[in-house]
Every structure is written in C-alpha cells, then in structure tokens.
Design an enzyme around this catalytic site. Structure first.
Site, PDB file in Angstrom:
ATOM      1  N   LYS A  90      38.092  63.257  66.790  1.00 44.81           N
ATOM      2  CA  LYS A  90      38.912  62.207  67.407  1.00 44.81           C
ATOM      3  C   LYS A  90      39.243  61.016  66.288  1.00 44.81           C
ATOM      4  O   LYS A  90      40.338  60.552  66.137  1.00 44.81           O
ATOM      5  CB  LYS A  90      38.119  61.590  68.284  1.00 44.81           C
ATOM      6  CG  LYS A  90      37.624  62.067  69.474  1.00 44.81           C
ATOM      7  CD  LYS A  90      38.997  62.368  70.551  1.00 44.81           C
ATOM      8  CE  LYS A  90      39.081  63.255  71.626  1.00 44.81           C
ATOM      9  NZ  LYS A  90      40.435  63.659  72.109  1.00 44.81           N
ATOM     10  N   SER A 142      38.393  57.901  71.575  1.00 41.73           N
ATOM     11  CA  SER A 142      36.997  57.656  72.242  1.00 41.73           C
ATOM     12  C   SER A 142      36.100  56.664  71.355  1.00 41.73           C
ATOM     13  O   SER A 142      36.158  56.332  70.146  1.00 41.73           O
ATOM     14  CB  SER A 142      36.402  59.097  72.148  1.00 41.73           C
ATOM     15  OG  SER A 142      34.878  58.877  72.540  1.00 41.73           O
ATOM     16  N   TYR A 148      40.595  66.238  83.953  1.00 40.46           N
ATOM     17  CA  TYR A 148      39.993  65.092  84.699  1.00 40.46           C
ATOM     18  C   TYR A 148      41.021  63.680  84.615  1.00 40.46           C
ATOM     19  O   TYR A 148      41.282  63.162  85.586  1.00 40.46           O
ATOM     20  CB  TYR A 148      38.463  64.820  84.110  1.00 40.46           C
ATOM     21  CG  TYR A 148      37.699  63.583  84.681  1.00 40.46           C
ATOM     22  CD1 TYR A 148      37.604  63.088  86.258  1.00 40.46           C
ATOM     23  CD2 TYR A 148      36.967  62.796  83.999  1.00 40.46           C
ATOM     24  CE1 TYR A 148      37.200  62.119  86.488  1.00 40.46           C
ATOM     25  CE2 TYR A 148      36.461  61.811  84.029  1.00 40.46           C
ATOM     26  CZ  TYR A 148      36.435  61.376  85.618  1.00 40.46           C
ATOM     27  OH  TYR A 148      35.615  60.272  85.939  1.00 40.46           O
ATOM     28  N   SER A 167      41.881  75.950  80.432  1.00 38.60           N
ATOM     29  CA  SER A 167      40.669  76.221  79.747  1.00 38.60           C
ATOM     30  C   SER A 167      39.612  75.499  80.218  1.00 38.60           C
ATOM     31  O   SER A 167      38.446  76.054  80.413  1.00 38.60           O
ATOM     32  CB  SER A 167      40.626  76.097  78.280  1.00 38.60           C
ATOM     33  OG  SER A 167      41.049  74.861  77.896  1.00 38.60           O
ATOM     34  N   PHE A 195      35.731  54.234  76.705  1.00 34.27           N
ATOM     35  CA  PHE A 195      34.321  54.193  76.542  1.00 34.27           C
ATOM     36  C   PHE A 195      33.920  55.213  77.510  1.00 34.27           C
ATOM     37  O   PHE A 195      34.107  56.465  77.550  1.00 34.27           O
ATOM     38  CB  PHE A 195      33.991  52.788  77.052  1.00 34.27           C
ATOM     39  CG  PHE A 195      33.810  51.954  75.453  1.00 34.27           C
ATOM     40  CD1 PHE A 195      35.171  51.734  75.046  1.00 34.27           C
ATOM     41  CD2 PHE A 195      32.955  51.731  74.928  1.00 34.27           C
ATOM     42  CE1 PHE A 195      35.403  51.215  73.608  1.00 34.27           C
ATOM     43  CE2 PHE A 195      32.949  51.025  73.555  1.00 34.27           C
ATOM     44  CZ  PHE A 195      34.301  50.886  73.071  1.00 34.27           C
ATOM     45  N   TYR A 221      33.006  67.048  67.460  1.00 35.07           N
ATOM     46  CA  TYR A 221      33.957  66.593  68.380  1.00 35.07           C
ATOM     47  C   TYR A 221      34.440  65.374  68.020  1.00 35.07           C
ATOM     48  O   TYR A 221      35.598  64.901  68.231  1.00 35.07           O
ATOM     49  CB  TYR A 221      33.210  66.637  69.743  1.00 35.07           C
ATOM     50  CG  TYR A 221      34.068  65.703  70.876  1.00 35.07           C
ATOM     51  CD1 TYR A 221      35.363  66.305  71.291  1.00 35.07           C
ATOM     52  CD2 TYR A 221      33.654  64.322  71.300  1.00 35.07           C
ATOM     53  CE1 TYR A 221      35.994  65.417  72.091  1.00 35.07           C
ATOM     54  CE2 TYR A 221      34.207  63.550  71.936  1.00 35.07           C
ATOM     55  CZ  TYR A 221      35.428  64.239  72.436  1.00 35.07           C
ATOM     56  OH  TYR A 221      36.000  63.135  73.400  1.00 35.07           O
ATOM     57  N   ARG A 230      17.811  61.950  73.662  1.00 43.18           N
ATOM     58  CA  ARG A 230      18.627  63.150  73.266  1.00 43.18           C
ATOM     59  C   ARG A 230      19.228  63.109  71.953  1.00 43.18           C
ATOM     60  O   ARG A 230      19.673  61.957  71.632  1.00 43.18           O
ATOM     61  CB  ARG A 230      19.721  63.379  74.435  1.00 43.18           C
ATOM     62  CG  ARG A 230      20.669  64.473  74.262  1.00 43.18           C
ATOM     63  CD  ARG A 230      21.850  64.277  75.302  1.00 43.18           C
ATOM     64  NE  ARG A 230      22.705  63.266  75.142  1.00 43.18           N
ATOM     65  CZ  ARG A 230      23.617  63.152  76.457  1.00 43.18           C
ATOM     66  NH1 ARG A 230      23.924  63.985  77.060  1.00 43.18           N
ATOM     67  NH2 ARG A 230      24.335  61.783  76.115  1.00 43.18           N
ATOM     68  N   ASP A 247      49.077  72.536  80.423  1.00 43.17           N
ATOM     69  CA  ASP A 247      47.659  72.766  80.264  1.00 43.17           C
ATOM     70  C   ASP A 247      47.437  74.343  80.074  1.00 43.17           C
ATOM     71  O   ASP A 247      48.093  75.038  80.907  1.00 43.17           O
ATOM     72  CB  ASP A 247      46.750  72.252  81.531  1.00 43.17           C
ATOM     73  CG  ASP A 247      45.421  71.925  81.282  1.00 43.17           C
ATOM     74  OD1 ASP A 247      45.172  70.706  81.376  1.00 43.17           O
ATOM     75  OD2 ASP A 247      44.783  72.797  80.820  1.00 43.17           O
ATOM     76  N   LEU A 283      25.957  61.895  82.340  1.00 39.46           N
ATOM     77  CA  LEU A 283      24.939  61.446  83.297  1.00 39.46           C
ATOM     78  C   LEU A 283      25.476  61.300  84.446  1.00 39.46           C
ATOM     79  O   LEU A 283      24.765  61.878  85.612  1.00 39.46           O
ATOM     80  CB  LEU A 283      24.876  59.898  82.860  1.00 39.46           C
ATOM     81  CG  LEU A 283      23.822  59.231  83.832  1.00 39.46           C
ATOM     82  CD1 LEU A 283      22.269  59.835  83.929  1.00 39.46           C
ATOM     83  CD2 LEU A 283      23.473  57.804  83.386  1.00 39.46           C
TER      84      LEU A 283
END
Ligand code: NAD
Ligand code: WQD
Length: 333
Positions: free
Chosen positions: A153, A124, A11, A34, A178, A149, A292, A31, A200
């Site tokens: 980072k 991140s 992305y 995956s 962000f 995860y 969540r 890449d 979201l």
C-alpha cells in the site's frame, strides 16, 4: 462518468458500485474473482434495478485492460483490486508484490496508453505504521507497515506520487481506509471471507450465528481504557460514498492527495462485542488470548481533510455497522 472498478465484485467495490449507480455514474466491474463471486453482479442489479457491466480479468493483463478502457470509454478508475490478507502476505510476499504492485503498474501503463488520467486508490491506515500521536492526520509522516501487505500500500502511494510529479495533469487520490465493516442495508452484499476470518467483525458475526464457538480477544493489556485494541471502524456504505465524493473531486483537481476515511472515533474490541450483542440480541462468549503479533494498541483518524476536500463525513455509528453485518450474516448462513 464511466468508471472502471478494478476489484469491483469485492467487498468495498460492490458497495461502491451501488453508490456510483445511485449517483448517476456508470461503473464497469473488472475482477479476476480470486476473492469474490460473480453472483455479486446480480445482487447489485437487485439493489439498483440495473445490471452493471462486468468483465472477468486480471489487472496484470495490459492488453485486456486497454481493450476495456477503450471499449467502455472509461473516464476514471477506482482501483480496489488487490490481495489483502496480512498473514498470507508474510508467507507469500512475492505473490503480494506481483499481484498488488506489478498489477498496479500494469494498470497505470494501460491508463497511460488510453489517456485515462484519474485514479482513486484503495489505500489503508496501515501506511502510518505505529502511530506516534492520535488522531492520525494526512500531514503526519507515513511509517513502517509491519507486513508485506502494508508495504504494498505504501509503495503504491509512492509510485502514484512519482507519477503525479512526472505528469502534472494526472490525478491520484489515495483513500486511506480505517477499519471498514458492515454491509448494505438490503443484506444482499457484504463481507463473506473464506475460511476462518482474520478480522474482528466477520469473526464476531460467525460467533453470533453459532458457526464459531467464542470470540478470541487478542490481548487485554494494551494502554487503552479497557486494555483491548482500539480501532476506527467505518461503515462500508459510508466508505462507498467517500469514493463517489473523491471521484467528483478528481474531475476538477489534478495531482496527488492522501485522504483518511474514518469516523474519527475509536472503539475497543470489548465495546465492539457489546455493540454486536445489542444488534443480535444475544450474549457472545469471548476469551482473552495473548496479543496478536504485529497489532498496534490503537488508531483512529482525523476525518477533517475528507470533509474539507471532498465534503464527506461518515453518517453511521457502530450500531448500524453491527446491525447491517448481522443482517448479512443471517441471510448468508
Ligand atoms: P476484497 O478481497 O473483497 O476485494 C478485492 C477484489 O479484488 C476481489 O474481488 C478480488 O477477486 C479482486 N482481485 C484481487 N487481485 C486481482 C487481480 N490481480 N486482478 C483482478 N482482480 C483482483 O477486498 P476489499 O475489502 O473489498 O478491499 C478492496 C481494497 O481495499 C483492497 O485493495 C484492500 O487492500 C483495500 N483495503 C481494504 C481494507 C479492509 O479492511 N477491507 C482496509 C484498507 C484497505
Ligand atoms: C481489529 C482489532 C485486533 C480479530 C486489519 C489490517 C489493516 C486493514 C484492516 C486492510 C485489533 C482485534 C481481531 C480477532 C481480536 N486491512 N481482534 N480478535 O488488524 O486493525 O486491521 O484490517 O488494509 O491493514 O491490518 O483489523 O479486524 O483484524 O482487528 O481481538 O479475532 O480486533 O487485535 O485490536 P486490524 P482486525
């Protein structure tokens, strides 16, 4: 510059490839596919008028990486490759440590062997953990990420700090993203997660296209103006421009730097739903669900350092983010 983009068909990698090509750089996409498709290379060619080089491979293969770095005479690396699903990282932590951390160490060894000393890393906002104050600035201490995860980072940032201490000529810029959303204005590249989206915006887009019934709003009892979670959403094209700026910076600066890439503005879940309704021209049903696990109430950054160091500033607001995401969703339904 000739730039290796690990995770280049993903992305953020694909949008950065476009931006690099439009700025006169020459990306080489690397890449293992995956979490992306090879078609992205053709989509980039349609946007830019030129097909970028693509190598299918895994960052855990040092010999292949060394071969690519030498054969393409690479000057710098932008390292996007990594697994990024928070929930999956709790279920399969070793997969995340192997892919993200062992993969990064392998990449750094290959770079050392080929004397490539400039790296831009996809970090991140998760490295800050639960914010003690807002906006988040880079001089605030990093916190405790709530999942494996996020820990990958933070660990990679620390590995890069150690490397820069040991090798003062090495340049490592950790870009702390962000919440990247949106798509290229052409609608040809964007985010197309497999299965039910975790994030979201892809979820909202699928409600708008009728693939999902309603938006699940995770909690409306946070200490925020409307009770729903607040985030600093950033247009992926702005983010891509940030990488080009970081690359220019790394050309003349050595050492380790962390830089926030965000707009500096927070938007709630309900405000995002309203912005998407405006973009797609229909009412979007939603239901309030419990919070969540692992979510924080709010985060947004100060983008000051990015402006000062890289001369970069976000240009787009949530309207453009939602409109481009809706265009991509419609073309890919
Ligand atoms: P993405 O999944 O679309 O792209 C990552 C790419 O890396 C994929 O194309 C995948 O196939 C590839 N890849 C994964 N493991 C690999 C390996 N071992 N060898 C070679 N290729 C491999 O994700 P994205 O949203 O473009 O994210 C890019 C980077 O930015 C990731 O490191 C991610 O953790 C980080 N990041 C993303 C966000 C976000 O919200 N999207 C936020 C902060 C940081
Ligand atoms: C945003 C807001 C949710 C989905 C994650 C990672 C982070 C980074 C970006 C990679 C929150 C709410 C969400 C839904 C909802 N990724 N929400 N319904 O959690 O801020 O960040 O992606 O580095 O590390 O943790 O992003 O888009 O999942 O959530 O109400 O179906 O939307 O509670 O307030 P998040 P998100």
């Amino acid at each position: 510059m000739k730039v290796l983009l690990t995770g280049g068909t993903g992305y953020i990698g694909s949008h950065t490839a476009v931006c690099l090509m439009q700025s006169g750089h020459e990306p080489v996409l690397f890449d293992n596919l995956s979490n992306s498709k090879k078609d992205v290379v053709q989509a980039i060619a349609r946007i830019t008028g030129k097909e970028p080089a693509f190598v299918e491979g895994d960052i855990r293969s040092k010999t292949l990486l060394e071969d690519v770095l030498r054969r393409h005479e690479i000057d710098a690396v932008i390292h996007f490759a990594g697994l990024k699903a928070v929930g999956e990282s709790c279920e399969k932590p070793l997969l995340y440590y192997d892919n993200n951390i062992a993969g990064t160490v392998c990449l750094l060894e290959a770079m050392k062997a080929c004397a490539v000393g400039k790296l831009i890393f996809s970090s991140s906002s998760t490295v800050y953990g639960t914010p003690s104050a807002l906006p988040l600035t880079e001089d605030m201490p990093t916190g405790t990420p709530t999942n494996p995860y996020g820990r990958t980072k933070l660990m990679i940032e620390e590995i890069l700090q150690d490397l820069c201490r040991a090798d003062p000529g090495f340049s490592a810029v950790c870009l702390r993203y962000f919440n990247p959303i949106g798509a290229h204005e052409s609608g040809l590249i964007g985010e197309d997660p497999n299965g039910i989206p975790n994030n979201l915006l892809p979820y909202v887009a699928r409600v708008a296209s009728g693939k999902l019934e309603y938006v699940r709003v995770f909690g409306n009892d946070y200490p925020t103006p409307d009770g729903t979670g607040v985030r600093d959403y950033i247009h992926v094209v702005d983010l891509a421009r940030g990488h080009v700026a970081a690359l220019d910076y790394a050309q003349t600066h050595a050492g380790w730097e962390a830089v926030n890439l965000g707009t500096g503005r927070g938007t709630s879940v309900l405000e995002m739903i309203a912005a998407f309704e405006k973009a797609c021209g229909k009412k979007l049903p939603y239901r309030i669900l419990p919070r969540r696990a692992g979510d924080i109430a709010a985060n947004w950054c100060s983008p000051e350092k990015a402006h000062r160091l890289l001369g970069w500033k976000a240009q787009y607001g949530v309207e453009e983010m939602c409109a481009s995401s809706w265009k991509f969703e419609q073309l890919h339904s």
